[in-house]
Design an enzyme around this catalytic site. Structure first.
Site, PDB file in Angstrom:
ATOM      1  N   GLN A 169       0.830  -1.216   0.000  1.00 33.53           N
ATOM      2  CA  GLN A 169       0.000   0.000   0.000  1.00 33.53           C
ATOM      3  C   GLN A 169       0.860   1.260   0.000  1.00 33.53           C
ATOM      4  OE1 GLN A 169      -2.336   1.757   3.190  1.00 33.53           O
ATOM      5  NE2 GLN A 169      -4.204   1.361   2.023  1.00 33.53           N
ATOM      6  N   CYS A 181      -6.665   7.817   4.689  1.00 30.76           N
ATOM      7  CA  CYS A 181      -6.036   8.143   5.973  1.00 30.76           C
ATOM      8  C   CYS A 181      -6.502   9.515   6.461  1.00 30.76           C
ATOM      9  CB  CYS A 181      -4.516   8.119   5.847  1.00 30.76           C
ATOM     10  SG  CYS A 181      -3.749   8.519   7.423  1.00 30.76           S
ATOM     11  N   LYS A 194      -8.139   2.235  -1.342  1.00 30.93           N
ATOM     12  CA  LYS A 194      -8.854   2.126  -0.062  1.00 30.93           C
ATOM     13  C   LYS A 194      -9.233   3.537   0.370  1.00 30.93           C
ATOM     14  CE  LYS A 194      -8.546   0.145   4.563  1.00 30.93           C
ATOM     15  NZ  LYS A 194      -8.268   1.330   5.386  1.00 30.93           N
ATOM     16  N   HIS A 198     -14.049   2.175   3.918  1.00 31.23           N
ATOM     17  CA  HIS A 198     -14.248   2.254   5.367  1.00 31.23           C
ATOM     18  C   HIS A 198     -15.465   3.171   5.569  1.00 31.23           C
ATOM     19  CE1 HIS A 198     -12.484   3.729   9.486  1.00 31.23           C
ATOM     20  NE2 HIS A 198     -13.643   3.121   9.607  1.00 31.23           N
ATOM     21  N   GLY A 228      -9.711  -4.998  10.542  1.00 26.09           N
ATOM     22  CA  GLY A 228      -8.547  -4.306  11.088  1.00 26.09           C
ATOM     23  C   GLY A 228      -8.354  -4.582  12.562  1.00 26.09           C
ATOM     24  N   ARG A 229      -8.895  -3.689  13.399  1.00 23.22           N
ATOM     25  CA  ARG A 229      -8.581  -3.714  14.830  1.00 23.22           C
ATOM     26  C   ARG A 229      -8.968  -5.010  15.525  1.00 23.22           C
ATOM     27  NH1 ARG A 229     -11.584   1.789  15.795  1.00 23.22           N
ATOM     28  NH2 ARG A 229     -12.755   0.825  14.096  1.00 23.22           N
TER      29      ARG A 229
HETATM   30  C1  LIG Z   1      -3.322   1.678  14.106  1.00 23.06           C
HETATM   31  C2  LIG Z   1      -4.004   1.824  12.771  1.00 23.06           C
HETATM   32  C3  LIG Z   1      -3.237   2.062  11.642  1.00 23.06           C
HETATM   33  C4  LIG Z   1      -3.860   2.177  10.391  1.00 23.06           C
HETATM   34  N1  LIG Z   1      -3.081   2.345   9.276  1.00 23.06           N
HETATM   35  C5  LIG Z   1      -3.657   2.295   8.038  1.00 23.06           C
HETATM   36  C6  LIG Z   1      -2.854   2.267   6.862  1.00 23.06           C
HETATM   37  O1  LIG Z   1      -1.612   2.266   6.901  1.00 23.06           O
HETATM   38  N2  LIG Z   1      -3.507   2.232   5.666  1.00 23.06           N
HETATM   39  C7  LIG Z   1      -4.882   2.198   5.577  1.00 23.06           C
HETATM   40  O2  LIG Z   1      -5.427   2.145   4.468  1.00 23.06           O
HETATM   41  N3  LIG Z   1      -5.651   2.211   6.678  1.00 23.06           N
HETATM   42  C8  LIG Z   1      -5.073   2.231   7.894  1.00 23.06           C
HETATM   43  N4  LIG Z   1      -5.858   2.148   9.010  1.00 23.06           N
HETATM   44  C9  LIG Z   1      -7.322   2.001   8.871  1.00 23.06           C
HETATM   45  C10 LIG Z   1      -7.715   0.509   8.849  1.00 23.06           C
HETATM   46  O3  LIG Z   1      -7.197  -0.129   7.700  1.00 23.06           O
HETATM   47  C11 LIG Z   1      -9.245   0.343   8.855  1.00 23.06           C
HETATM   48  O4  LIG Z   1      -9.759   1.035   7.750  1.00 23.06           O
HETATM   49  C12 LIG Z   1      -9.895   0.888  10.124  1.00 23.06           C
HETATM   50  O5  LIG Z   1      -9.196   0.481  11.279  1.00 23.06           O
HETATM   51  C13 LIG Z   1     -11.362   0.433  10.228  1.00 23.06           C
HETATM   52  O6  LIG Z   1     -11.447  -0.973  10.222  1.00 23.06           O
HETATM   53  P1  LIG Z   1     -11.666  -1.820  11.608  1.00 23.06           P
HETATM   54  O7  LIG Z   1     -12.886  -1.258  12.277  1.00 23.06           O
HETATM   55  O8  LIG Z   1     -11.828  -3.240  11.158  1.00 23.06           O
HETATM   56  O9  LIG Z   1     -10.443  -1.584  12.441  1.00 23.06           O
HETATM   57  C14 LIG Z   1      -5.271   2.073  10.274  1.00 23.06           C
HETATM   58  C15 LIG Z   1      -6.032   1.851  11.431  1.00 23.06           C
HETATM   59  C16 LIG Z   1      -5.420   1.715  12.662  1.00 23.06           C
HETATM   60  C17 LIG Z   1      -6.274   1.447  13.875  1.00 23.06           C
END
Ligand SMILES: Cc1cc2nc3c(=O)[nH]c(=O)nc-3n(C[C@H](O)[C@H](O)[C@H](O)COP(=O)(O)O)c2cc1C
Length: 342
Positions: A69, A99, A171, A199, A257-258
């Protein structure tokens, strides 16, 4: 290995500071998701010679597709880094347009691109062109690159890397200040990415409130007559939840993700014992030292805290783990705990 070939897709979301080589390796080993992503990498950073950023592109032997990415605003830097991603043997390339971090979005990158749809389209097309050029034989030797970057790439690229056209995906979020799915997603669809992960929050929401899956469903409907796949993302808490959301909202897959923090088994739905959880924590630390020997071990402390919970005395063990400097330190602490667990 086309990451988007068979559906539905349940993959791990890219997470900066989390989905490094070691965590991807552990997730792959124990969860076998359909797709994995690197942390995002700044194209301007790499274009200007910041070689340490490439550590996010360190990877491991696997049959699971891994997508590199990238983020930024400058099309010519996107072109360069897209060639690097192909040369490093990734299965796809994803452009971050979601982001919300002010240091990124205020300069127009990440979710900032939602406000400049023409530039967003130009970036997708530039990365697609880079993939076409790479599949036709261009190499990093044919493009302008800092010497340190060229050296890193040639020492990390796989020996056997047949040329193919890597799919380009995006994304993003459902809007900047407010929801604009109906305007924003058609702009992206015009550029024909292989997939769009959405998202279900605006940039303004950051991570607050609930992800809006109705908006994700709207995007899936808009893409129905196109070749672009739509993946939903936001607040998915289990494999069953992922499968239900795929059905209910008509998406081709989801990224988690989380909910995968300290829980690579979320992708199989398996419930594991505390003993297995702690053994995996140690395995994760050893993988980190093996795959990224120059990495800062301190970055593992958060992972250790995520693995180490829900058993008697876990708060005390977590406290001890917050002082570790190596897998040997972790082993000493965890071995005494593991022997007391079922
Ligand atoms: C610590 C952290 C770092 C993240 N870094 C990125 C990233 O590098 N690239 C990206 O597209 N999204 C990033 N995200 C967003 C996640 O990919 C995801 O869209 C977001 O956490 C919502 O999904 P979830 O509810 O399953 O966590 C990050 C999220 C978190 C919590």
């Amino acid at each position: 290995m086309n990451p988007w070939k068979s559906q539905p897709i349940i993959g791990q979301a890219p997470m900066d500071g989390v989905t490094d080589a070691a965590f991807r390796y552990i997730t792959d080993l124990h969860g076998k998701p359909d797709v994995l992503f690197t942390e995002f990498v700044s194209v301007e950073g790499v274009g200007n010679g910041a070689v340490r950023l490439l550590n996010s592109f360190i990877t491991h032997e696997t049959n699971t597709p891994i997508i590199g990415q990238i983020y930024g605003t400058e099309p010519h830097h996107f072109y360069t880094v897209a060639i690097i991603v192909a040369e490093l043997g990734f299965s796809g390339i994803d452009i971050n347009m979601g982001c919300p971090d002010a240091s990124i979005s205020k300069r127009g990158a990440g979710a900032g691109l939602i406000r400049t749809p023409k530039l967003a389209q130009e970036i997708v097309r530039t990365v697609q062109k880079a993939q076409k050029d790479w599949s036709n034989g261009i190499t990093v030797d044919d493009i302008a690159l800092r010497g340190s970057i060229r050296k890193w790439v040639s020492s990390h690229k796989p020996k056997d890397n047949p040329r193919s056209l890597l799919p380009v995906s995006v994304k993003t979020r459902i809007g900047f200040d407010e929801i604009t799915t109906s305007e924003w997603i058609p702009h992206l669809l015009e550029a024909q990415p292989a997939a769009i992960t959405i998202h279900g929050r605006t940039l303004k929401q950051m991570y607050t409130g609930q992800a809006n899956w109705e908006e994700i469903a709207k995007a899936a409907e808009m893409a129905r007559t196109t070749e672009t796949l739509i993946l939903g993302n936001g607040d998915v808490h289990s494999r069953n939840d992922a499968l239900n959301k795929i059905q209910e909202y008509g998406v081709n897959g989801v990224l988690i993700g989380r909910a995968s923090f300290g829980n690579p088994w979320i992708f199989t739905g398996e419930e594991v014992s505390n003993k297995v959880r702690l053994e995996t924590a140690l395995e994760h630390c050893k993988a980190f030292e093996r795959l990224t020997p120059e990495g800062h071990f301190l970055s593992l402390r958060k992972h250790l805290a995520w693995y180490c919970k829900s058993f008697r005395n876990s708060a005390h063990v977590r406290d001890q783990l917050m002082r570790v400097q190596s897998s040997a330190d972790v082993e000493k602490i965890l071995n005494s705990v593991i022997s007391t667990l079922e």
